[in-house]
Design an enzyme around this catalytic site. Structure first.
Site, mmCIF file in Angstrom:
data_model
loop_
_atom_site.group_PDB
_atom_site.id
_atom_site.type_symbol
_atom_site.label_atom_id
_atom_site.label_comp_id
_atom_site.label_asym_id
_atom_site.label_seq_id
_atom_site.Cartn_x
_atom_site.Cartn_y
_atom_site.Cartn_z
ATOM 1 N N HIS A 112 86.007 23.596 17.602
ATOM 2 C CA HIS A 112 86.593 24.392 16.513
ATOM 3 C C HIS A 112 86.042 23.914 15.175
ATOM 4 O O HIS A 112 85.616 24.714 14.334
ATOM 5 C CB HIS A 112 88.113 24.258 16.556
ATOM 6 C CG HIS A 112 88.829 24.807 15.357
ATOM 7 N ND1 HIS A 112 89.502 26.011 15.367
ATOM 8 C CD2 HIS A 112 89.003 24.310 14.106
ATOM 9 C CE1 HIS A 112 90.038 26.226 14.182
ATOM 10 N NE2 HIS A 112 89.745 25.199 13.391
ATOM 11 N N GLU A 113 86.060 22.586 14.967
ATOM 12 C CA GLU A 113 85.573 22.049 13.693
ATOM 13 C C GLU A 113 84.070 22.267 13.542
ATOM 14 O O GLU A 113 83.592 22.571 12.448
ATOM 15 C CB GLU A 113 85.927 20.561 13.570
ATOM 16 C CG GLU A 113 87.423 20.262 13.607
ATOM 17 C CD GLU A 113 88.233 21.043 12.579
ATOM 18 O OE1 GLU A 113 87.651 21.509 11.570
ATOM 19 O OE2 GLU A 113 89.449 21.205 12.781
ATOM 20 N N HIS A 133 83.436 25.719 12.363
ATOM 21 C CA HIS A 133 83.674 25.980 10.939
ATOM 22 C C HIS A 133 82.387 25.897 10.120
ATOM 23 O O HIS A 133 82.295 26.489 9.039
ATOM 24 C CB HIS A 133 84.702 24.999 10.384
ATOM 25 C CG HIS A 133 86.110 25.476 10.513
ATOM 26 N ND1 HIS A 133 86.524 26.723 10.083
ATOM 27 C CD2 HIS A 133 87.221 24.867 11.020
ATOM 28 C CE1 HIS A 133 87.812 26.864 10.317
ATOM 29 N NE2 HIS A 133 88.265 25.760 10.886
ATOM 30 N N ASP A 147 88.318 29.180 16.134
ATOM 31 C CA ASP A 147 89.006 29.085 17.429
ATOM 32 C C ASP A 147 88.165 29.696 18.541
ATOM 33 O O ASP A 147 88.027 29.127 19.639
ATOM 34 C CB ASP A 147 90.351 29.813 17.362
ATOM 35 C CG ASP A 147 91.478 28.941 16.833
ATOM 36 O OD1 ASP A 147 91.272 27.720 16.697
ATOM 37 O OD2 ASP A 147 92.560 29.483 16.550
ATOM 38 N N GLU A 183 89.611 30.802 10.512
ATOM 39 C CA GLU A 183 90.196 29.997 11.587
ATOM 40 C C GLU A 183 90.056 30.687 12.932
ATOM 41 O O GLU A 183 89.859 30.025 13.961
ATOM 42 C CB GLU A 183 91.663 29.699 11.283
ATOM 43 C CG GLU A 183 91.877 28.807 10.077
ATOM 44 C CD GLU A 183 91.262 27.424 10.246
ATOM 45 O OE1 GLU A 183 91.127 26.964 11.398
ATOM 46 O OE2 GLU A 183 90.912 26.809 9.226
#
Length: 647
Positions: free
Chosen positions: A495-496, A499, A559, A555
């Site tokens: 997830h990070e 980003h 995800d 987000e």
């Protein structure tokens, strides 16, 4: 500073009958927990993240109590200073005896200011003292030259959580403002103002707050990072006010005249000269009084502490204030966050786990690199630059090697009040922050303590950070299967990483600079894909309202990319168990929350509600359908042409 954090977003979990997992995956997996879980009276929610927070809180409070009793020894001088501050915060006998007295010098100082010119004359010291102002100056990495720190200017916050609460059709706004008025009326009279004076101060403060609304960004507008970078020359910025002498103030704060100031909300500063005027000073002064009283009464007596939290409890739905001891712990741990995080990380996060998680991060990045190399919609040049960015991604796991030097300056005066110590530390922090202007950016500096249950990506630094606190079950455990870990911490890690390539992160290059490394056609195609994610979530019903797909798009993209990448990593393992993978993904999102908190998050949170994060994202993955035999007609079924896949 713009961190892109992992946690937030909650689910109600009110179903009384267990559904088929083919109809509601989240509810089916978490059915037993949802039936028995209880929200603590002093919190707005409970669940995967929150339970870890509570466990860490209990562990650390127990350890620090043992240190105070002499049964444990603090192992460094910084921890000793923290304990002294914690003792001050927990000494409610002294705090109650002093009442509002520690606050009086600051209220007297404001009372003696008779005009905007008076305030302007002491504005430097006012800001360095950490007192409120109708603007914010900060230092962070220059978004187009992230090796050097630049000066940023921003707008102040509003009394209500977001400008959308002031809209005529928002029913929650007037209700919350009524609670805010009641709280402030009580606080103002408790700290010494007469009822008529308190009413007048509050009326004027609310009038000034109302003037700000049309000029500041909403949460949705603020979620677009590309609109943050609005550099203005020193002359241009300082011309925004005839009353505030920014031309003298700024060099006095940072030690020189900057060539530019990065303005995050240009619309606000364009209107500044109409908001902050000599004629408007009575309203501004009342606004300052309200913000001082609201911001500082939590450091005073127990009665004032509880009263000052009533608006926050109305916002979140928490039924009770925290106990005295717990509130003291959070107040002290917040001030000494890296000191407490360093203790937690070194005491409870072992080198074996740190290495294991680091290896998992490296593996996830390798999976991402492979996926980028095989990407079929990016042009060769854009794909090459994306891989370069990935190869420059910084990794930080567990806790920092060194605590920020600032904490060495925090020396507690046990003979002074808690408030005096807190404001002294605020002064040191602000001076330290301004001293970093035009200095090299420390890319490896942590901005989240190791005892925080969260993770983040920093687009200005192109780093991903995983504090020790989140590196435990259900997210991660050496006792869990690899597949379960990939469905938990693996998805968090990816997830990070994702980003770095969401609709905001994709604007920044490998060094964290705001720089377009995309071809025009790739940009257009990516925007179309991002819009499919907006559409997938926008308008989904939840908690009596609807999800804002545009607010939550970054987000949701992260995800989706994170879960898909973690799935690929899990499938590369010999003992892959996709049921365990998907099950743990649903478990990490299990949450129960108060209705008020759900409404608040829907309005301001960039994360979608937890239940929808669990359910919607798996609907985009073919392996979910084959693993759990989900077919057309099932509520979890989503037709292939409607499934969203970006990374």
């Amino acid at each position: 500073m713009k961190q892109v954090q992992f946690s937030a977003g909650t689910a109600g979990g009110k179903s009384s009958q267990t559904p088929r997992l083919q109809d509601d995956f989240y509810e089916a997996i978490n059915a037993d927990w949802l039936k028995t879980a209880k929200i603590p009276a002093d919190r707005p929610a409970t669940g995967g993240f929150q339970v870890l927070v509570e466990n860490i809180e209990k562990t650390l409070m127990t350890d620090f109590a043992a240190m105070e009793a002499g049964d444990k020894k603090p192992d460094n001088s910084l921890l000793i200073e923290f304990l002294k501050y914690y003792q001050l915060a927990a000494d409610f006998k002294q705090r109650d005896a002093a009442g509002a007295k520690p606050l009086q010098p600051y209220l007297k100082r404001l009372a003696n200011i008779k005009s905007l010119a008076d305030w302007q004359a002491q504005l430097k010291d006012w800001l360095l003292a950490g007192l409120p102002a109708p603007f914010d100056l900060d230092v962070d990495a220059d978004m187009k030259n992230t090796k050097v720190n630049a000066l940023f200017a921003d707008a102040p916050g509003l009394f209500l959580p977001d400008k959308t609460y002031y809209a005529k059709d928002n029913q929650n706004g007037p209700q919350l403002m009524a609670v805010f008025k009641q709280m402030m009326q009580q606080l103002l009279t408790k700290v010494g103002y007469s009822k008529p004076d308190a009413q007048q101060i509050l009326s004027q403060a609310i009038a000034f707050d109302a003037q700000l609304v049309s000029h500041v960004k909403s949460a949705e507008e603020a979620a677009d990072y590309s609109k943050m970078y609005n550099p203005q020359s020193f002359a241009e910025f300082t011309s925004h006010s005839k009353e505030i002498d920014f031309a003298s103030l700024i060099p006095a704060l940072i030690g020189a005249k900057p060539e530019k100031i990065i303005v995050t909300q240009p619309k606000f500063f364009a209107a500044f000269d109409q908001l902050v005027t000599a004629e408007n000073f009575p309203q501004l002064k009342s606004w300052l009084i309200v913000n001082i009283v609201r911001g500082l009464t939590g450091y005073l007596s127990n009665d004032l502490r509880i009263t000052s939290g009533s608006y926050g409890r109305a916002l979140s739905g928490s039924k009770e204030a925290m106990s005295q001891q717990k509130s003291a712990y959070y107040l002290a741990a917040g001030q000494f966050d890296q000191v407490v995080g360093d203790y937690y990380g070194r005491r409870y996060f072992g080198p074996k786990a740190k290495q294991d998680v680091h290896n998992m991060v490296v593996k996830m990045i390798a999976v991402y690199k492979k996926r980028l190399q095989q990407n079929d919609w990016l042009s060769a040049n854009t794909r090459k630059q994306a891989i370069v960015k990935l190869e420059h991604l910084g990794i930080q796991v567990g806790y920092p090697d060194q605590i920020k030097p600032l904490f060495k300056q925090f020396k507690v005066d046990s003979n002074a009040s808690l408030l005096v110590n807190a404001l002294h530390f605020a002064h040191l922090t602000i001076v330290d922050r301004f001293s970093k202007w035009n200095q090299p950016v420390v890319r490896t500096e942590w901005e989240m303590s190791a005892n925080t249950v969260n993770a983040y990506y920093h687009p200005f630094r192109n780093i991903i950070v995983f504090p020790a606190a989140i590196l435990q079950a259900p997210f991660y455990s050496l006792k869990q299967s690899a597949s379960a870990n990939f469905g938990g911490i693996g998805a968090v890690i990816a997830h990070e990483v994702s980003h770095a390539f969401d609709n905001n992160g994709a604007l920044f290059d490998e060094f964290g600079n705001l720089h377009n490394w995309w071809t025009e056609s790739d940009t257009a195609h990516f925007k179309k894909l991002a819009q499919t994610m907006v559409t997938e979530f926008n308008g989904l019903p939840f908690a009596g309202s609807q999800v804002n797909g545009k607010l939550t798009v970054s987000e949701n993209i992260a995800d989706a990319g994170g879960l898909s990448c973690a799935l690929e990593a899990a499938k590369s393992e010999k003992d892959v168990d996709l049921k365990a993978f998907f099950t743990n993904w649903a478990k990490i999102w299990r949450t129960k929350a108060q209705p008020e908190y759900l409404k608040l998050l829907l309005a301001i949170d960039v994360h979608a509600p937890a239940k929808l994060r669990a359910n919607v994202q798996v609907q985009n993955l073919t392996d979910f359908y084959t693993t759990f035999n989900v077919k057309p007609g099932d509520k979890m079924y989503l037709a292939p042409e409607k499934r969203v896949n970006i990374w």
